[in-house]
Design a protein around this motif. Structure first.
Motif, PDB file in Angstrom:
ATOM      1  N   GLY A  84      36.321  43.903  31.731  1.00  0.00           N
ATOM      2  CA  GLY A  84      35.402  42.776  31.582  1.00  0.00           C
ATOM      3  C   GLY A  84      34.438  43.002  30.423  1.00  0.00           C
ATOM      4  O   GLY A  84      34.165  42.095  29.628  1.00  0.00           O
ATOM      5  N   TRP A  85      33.967  44.236  30.315  1.00  0.00           N
ATOM      6  CA  TRP A  85      33.033  44.582  29.237  1.00  0.00           C
ATOM      7  C   TRP A  85      33.702  44.416  27.872  1.00  0.00           C
ATOM      8  O   TRP A  85      33.136  43.843  26.946  1.00  0.00           O
ATOM      9  N   LEU A  86      34.943  44.900  27.751  1.00  0.00           N
ATOM     10  CA  LEU A  86      35.680  44.762  26.486  1.00  0.00           C
ATOM     11  C   LEU A  86      35.819  43.295  26.107  1.00  0.00           C
ATOM     12  O   LEU A  86      35.642  42.923  24.948  1.00  0.00           O
ATOM     13  N   VAL A  87      36.116  42.478  27.105  1.00  0.00           N
ATOM     14  CA  VAL A  87      36.294  41.053  26.839  1.00  0.00           C
ATOM     15  C   VAL A  87      35.005  40.435  26.303  1.00  0.00           C
ATOM     16  O   VAL A  87      35.015  39.780  25.258  1.00  0.00           O
ATOM     17  N   VAL A  88      33.891  40.683  26.966  1.00  0.00           N
ATOM     18  CA  VAL A  88      32.665  40.011  26.521  1.00  0.00           C
ATOM     19  C   VAL A  88      32.128  40.619  25.220  1.00  0.00           C
ATOM     20  O   VAL A  88      31.453  39.937  24.446  1.00  0.00           O
ATOM     21  N   MET A  89      32.440  41.881  24.957  1.00  0.00           N
ATOM     22  CA  MET A  89      31.953  42.482  23.721  1.00  0.00           C
ATOM     23  C   MET A  89      32.829  42.124  22.523  1.00  0.00           C
ATOM     24  O   MET A  89      32.337  41.923  21.427  1.00  0.00           O
ATOM     25  N   TYR A  90      34.125  42.078  22.723  1.00  0.00           N
ATOM     26  CA  TYR A  90      35.022  41.955  21.574  1.00  0.00           C
ATOM     27  C   TYR A  90      35.850  40.674  21.527  1.00  0.00           C
ATOM     28  O   TYR A  90      36.473  40.393  20.519  1.00  0.00           O
ATOM     29  N   ALA A  91      35.908  39.941  22.615  1.00  0.00           N
ATOM     30  CA  ALA A  91      36.782  38.763  22.572  1.00  0.00           C
ATOM     31  C   ALA A  91      35.992  37.466  22.720  1.00  0.00           C
ATOM     32  O   ALA A  91      35.835  36.710  21.766  1.00  0.00           O
ATOM     33  N   THR A  92      35.467  37.251  23.875  1.00  0.00           N
ATOM     34  CA  THR A  92      34.757  36.008  24.105  1.00  0.00           C
ATOM     35  C   THR A  92      33.612  36.278  25.080  1.00  0.00           C
ATOM     36  O   THR A  92      33.768  37.079  26.006  1.00  0.00           O
ATOM     37  N   PRO A  93      32.489  35.643  24.900  1.00  0.00           N
ATOM     38  CA  PRO A  93      31.388  35.868  25.838  1.00  0.00           C
ATOM     39  C   PRO A  93      31.595  35.170  27.189  1.00  0.00           C
ATOM     40  O   PRO A  93      30.719  35.230  28.056  1.00  0.00           O
ATOM     41  N   ASN A  94      32.735  34.562  27.349  1.00  0.00           N
ATOM     42  CA  ASN A  94      32.969  33.807  28.584  1.00  0.00           C
ATOM     43  C   ASN A  94      33.167  34.760  29.786  1.00  0.00           C
ATOM     44  O   ASN A  94      34.109  35.544  29.835  1.00  0.00           O
ATOM     45  N   LEU A  95      32.273  34.669  30.745  1.00  0.00           N
ATOM     46  CA  LEU A  95      32.321  35.569  31.897  1.00  0.00           C
ATOM     47  C   LEU A  95      33.567  35.324  32.747  1.00  0.00           C
ATOM     48  O   LEU A  95      34.133  36.250  33.335  1.00  0.00           O
ATOM     49  N   GLY A  96      34.008  34.063  32.790  1.00  0.00           N
ATOM     50  CA  GLY A  96      35.214  33.727  33.559  1.00  0.00           C
ATOM     51  C   GLY A  96      36.418  34.511  33.051  1.00  0.00           C
ATOM     52  O   GLY A  96      37.189  35.077  33.835  1.00  0.00           O
ATOM     53  N   VAL A  97      36.548  34.577  31.720  1.00  0.00           N
ATOM     54  CA  VAL A  97      37.672  35.322  31.129  1.00  0.00           C
ATOM     55  C   VAL A  97      37.543  36.803  31.481  1.00  0.00           C
ATOM     56  O   VAL A  97      38.531  37.469  31.804  1.00  0.00           O
ATOM     57  N   ALA A  98      36.311  37.295  31.445  1.00  0.00           N
ATOM     58  CA  ALA A  98      36.081  38.708  31.789  1.00  0.00           C
ATOM     59  C   ALA A  98      36.509  38.994  33.224  1.00  0.00           C
ATOM     60  O   ALA A  98      37.134  40.022  33.518  1.00  0.00           O
ATOM     61  N   LEU A  99      36.178  38.064  34.124  1.00  0.00           N
ATOM     62  CA  LEU A  99      36.564  38.258  35.533  1.00  0.00           C
ATOM     63  C   LEU A  99      38.079  38.276  35.679  1.00  0.00           C
ATOM     64  O   LEU A  99      38.630  39.101  36.410  1.00  0.00           O
ATOM     65  N   VAL A 100      38.745  37.373  34.952  1.00  0.00           N
ATOM     66  CA  VAL A 100      40.206  37.333  35.011  1.00  0.00           C
ATOM     67  C   VAL A 100      40.777  38.649  34.468  1.00  0.00           C
ATOM     68  O   VAL A 100      41.710  39.224  35.037  1.00  0.00           O
ATOM     69  N   ALA A 101      40.175  39.157  33.379  1.00  0.00           N
ATOM     70  CA  ALA A 101      40.648  40.421  32.809  1.00  0.00           C
ATOM     71  C   ALA A 101      40.516  41.548  33.829  1.00  0.00           C
ATOM     72  O   ALA A 101      41.431  42.374  33.988  1.00  0.00           O
ATOM     73  N   GLY A 102      39.392  41.584  34.535  1.00  0.00           N
ATOM     74  CA  GLY A 102      39.192  42.600  35.565  1.00  0.00           C
ATOM     75  C   GLY A 102      40.248  42.487  36.651  1.00  0.00           C
ATOM     76  O   GLY A 102      40.810  43.483  37.118  1.00  0.00           O
ATOM     77  N   PHE A 103      40.535  41.247  37.022  1.00  0.00           N
ATOM     78  CA  PHE A 103      41.530  40.973  38.060  1.00  0.00           C
ATOM     79  C   PHE A 103      42.903  41.495  37.626  1.00  0.00           C
ATOM     80  O   PHE A 103      43.583  42.196  38.371  1.00  0.00           O
ATOM     81  N   VAL A 104      43.264  41.178  36.374  1.00  0.00           N
ATOM     82  CA  VAL A 104      44.596  41.550  35.879  1.00  0.00           C
ATOM     83  C   VAL A 104      44.731  43.075  35.768  1.00  0.00           C
ATOM     84  O   VAL A 104      45.722  43.661  36.223  1.00  0.00           O
ATOM     85  N   ILE A 105      43.716  43.707  35.174  1.00  0.00           N
ATOM     86  CA  ILE A 105      43.767  45.172  35.045  1.00  0.00           C
ATOM     87  C   ILE A 105      43.843  45.818  36.434  1.00  0.00           C
ATOM     88  O   ILE A 105      44.629  46.739  36.670  1.00  0.00           O
ATOM     89  N   GLY A 106      43.042  45.317  37.345  1.00  0.00           N
ATOM     90  CA  GLY A 106      43.060  45.841  38.714  1.00  0.00           C
ATOM     91  C   GLY A 106      44.433  45.689  39.342  1.00  0.00           C
ATOM     92  O   GLY A 106      44.924  46.585  40.032  1.00  0.00           O
TER      93      GLY A 106
END
Lengths: 288, 241
Positions: free
Chosen positions: A48-70
């Protein structure tokens, strides 16, 4: 002050409850504890941190990224620590998940270095003030997300065919296989889902605490496990109740005792319940 | 052509030779029973014929296709339902959920519904208790549920492993009436029973399994008259009337 701590407890309890559900999913299926759950949560937080720092500030995308990695990490742990070790004593799988816990933690500190990364704040403004207690938008969002997740899980398990298969496999996998249920696939799916949930909560927690680091999973995992044991690891409602109660008790203990006692209170609950009521508050008789 | 044809089936559990070359066959509509003492290998045989137990050698042909050592789901999908020994109801699922679990391989929802209704007609007792947890039913009701759950996959062959085990004698008769009714509906039945007396009365053809081998087979009427069988399984003296 009491109300403020209760509200904080509710928000934090949402995190505990979701991790507790992850534990109880795995327990229900395999009568096993995945001690690397906290590290899956930590990896989700990094994602989630990587997403908001390097991709998009969208928290929803970060949550999805956490879900997928998990999901991916959970899937992998199941393959190594459980599937490959079927037929050997349970303790081997258990130790293997502990091994995973150390491995993933070291992996994260190697990749991201040891220092704590700061996660930007989201929705941290006060939504409203009630009797001198401030409630932030994020706290409301966390509780809502937790409740929505729980409702979705409930629907998944009680209203769908795959959910019925998960419950049947958890109760008696041999008989379930006679009905044509693919035991390996169902187990893998539920295990991955528990990892996904942990990864998702990791992002939520990183946002709430504004911090990500490689050792964040240890305490979170223990708290989630405590919440599950407290409420009753054999049942999802038990895990939820345990999560919220633990959140409330911890935060209130900060008010009435020193904040240094916070973790002590949790572990006291864990040990007491393991000793005297291993089925937890709501749990049915443990079937081992 | 036989519906299910088993030839020279051998099963080992570690070093133990549980089945030493068993052959049997079922034709469509048959009611066949397999009797034998505890430990004769009856449950191993059913396990090997439904994918639960791996066989060492032999052939299992169902409707012309080879099923030896396939996964259990291949057997259910092919049309074989195995009602396991000890009923094995999912205790914490409701009666209806148990039945839905039995229909897991059926994709067509309308077909599942009609199978459900048919089972409720056959077993009105289950309809009354559809919302109750399976584990709260009596032994006899659980057996009915186990049979109904087996029928939910709309099988051609139904294996019944010890349906009389641990059930009140009065209910045993009732259960066997159901089994005969199911056979009359056109389902092929393979009944494994310790209660040889009962099994040889309801079935048409019988096999006797002794320590992993078929020692006798024949029409049940004839097996009932066989002195060795009367002596060993029917509890009558060989010379008695």
């Amino acid at each position: 002050m009491f109300l403020q701590q209760l509200i904080n407890g509710l928000a934090q309890g949402s995190l505990f409850a979701l991790i507790a559900i992850s534990f109880s999913l795995v327990w229900g299926l395999l009568r096993m504890v995945n001690f690397a759950m906290g590290e899956v949560y930590m990896l989700g937080a990094y994602a989630g941190w990587l997403v908001v720092m390097y991709a998009t500030p969208n928290l929803g995308v970060a949550l999805v990224a956490g879900f997928v990695i998990g999901w991916i990490v959970g899937w992998f742990i199941e393959k190594v620590a459980f599937k490959a070790m079927r037929g050997v004593p349970h303790i081997a799988s258990l130790v293997c998940t502990i091994g995973f816990s150390f491995f993933l933690k070291e992996l994260a500190s190697a990749l991201f270095r040891a220092e704590t990364k700061s996660m930007p704040s989201y929705y941290s403004d006060t939504a409203f003030t009630f009797a001198e207690a401030n409630i932030s938008y994020l706290q409301i969002i966390m509780v809502v997300i937790a409740v929505v997740m729980m409702v979705l899980l409930q629907i998944l398990f009680y209203r769908t065919k795959i959910g019925l298969a998960v419950r049947a496999v958890a109760l008696d996998y041999r008989t379930a296989s006679l009905m044509g249920m693919k035991v390996d696939r169902v187990t893998s799916l539920a295990f991955s889902l528990s990892g996904a949930l942990a990864g998702f909560v990791g992002v939520l927690a990183a946002t709430y605490y504004n911090a990500v680091n490689a050792s964040m999973g240890f305490v979170a995992g223990l708290k989630g496990f405590t919440a599950a044991v407290f409420g009753g690891i054999t049942s999802i409602p038990g895990a939820i109740l345990g999560g919220y109660l633990l959140g409330a008790i911890e935060n209130l203990s900060v008010k009435y005792m020193s904040s240094g006692y916070r973790d002590l209170v949790s572990y006291f609950i864990l040990i007491t319940f393991l000793l005297f009521r291993p089925n937890g508050i709501l749990g049915k008789k443990a079937k081992l | 052509m036989a519906l299910l044809d088993v030839k020279d089936l051998v099963v080992h559990y570690g070093k133990i030779n549980a089945l030493k070359g068993v052959s049997l066959h079922l034709d469509k509509g048959d009611f066949v029973t397999l009797i034998g003492a505890n430990g004769a290998g009856k449950t191993s045989l059913l396990g090997a014929l439904s994918g639960l137990v791996q066989a060492t050698s032999g052939t299992v042909t169902f409707k012309g296709g080879d099923l030896l050592n396939e996964a259990p789901e291949a057997y259910v999908k092919g049309g074989i339902a195995h009602v396991p020994e000890g009923r094995k109801i999912f205790g914490e699922l409701s009666v209806e959920e148990n039945l839905y679990a039995g229909a897991y391989i059926i994709k067509d929802k309308a077909q599942v519904k009609s199978l459900l209704e048919r089972n409720y007609q056959l077993f009105p007792r289950l309809a009354e208790r559809r919302k109750q947890e399976g584990g709260t039913l009596s032994g006899g009701e659980q057996q009915m549920l186990a049979i109904a759950r087996g029928l939910m996959s709309d099988p051609e062959i139904l294996y019944l492993d010890e349906p009389s085990l641990g059930i009140a004698p009065l209910l045993v008769d009732k259960i066997f009436e159901f089994i005969m009714q199911i056979n009359a509906m056109g389902k092929t039945i393979l009944l494994v029973e310790q209660n040889a007396n009962l099994a040889l009365q309801v079935a048409q053809y019988g096999y006797v399994l002794e320590t992993g081998k078929i020692t006798h087979e024949g029409n049940c009427a004839r097996l009932r008259e066989d002195d060795a069988i009367r002596c060993a399984y029917l509890g009558v003296n060989g010379n008695g009337n």
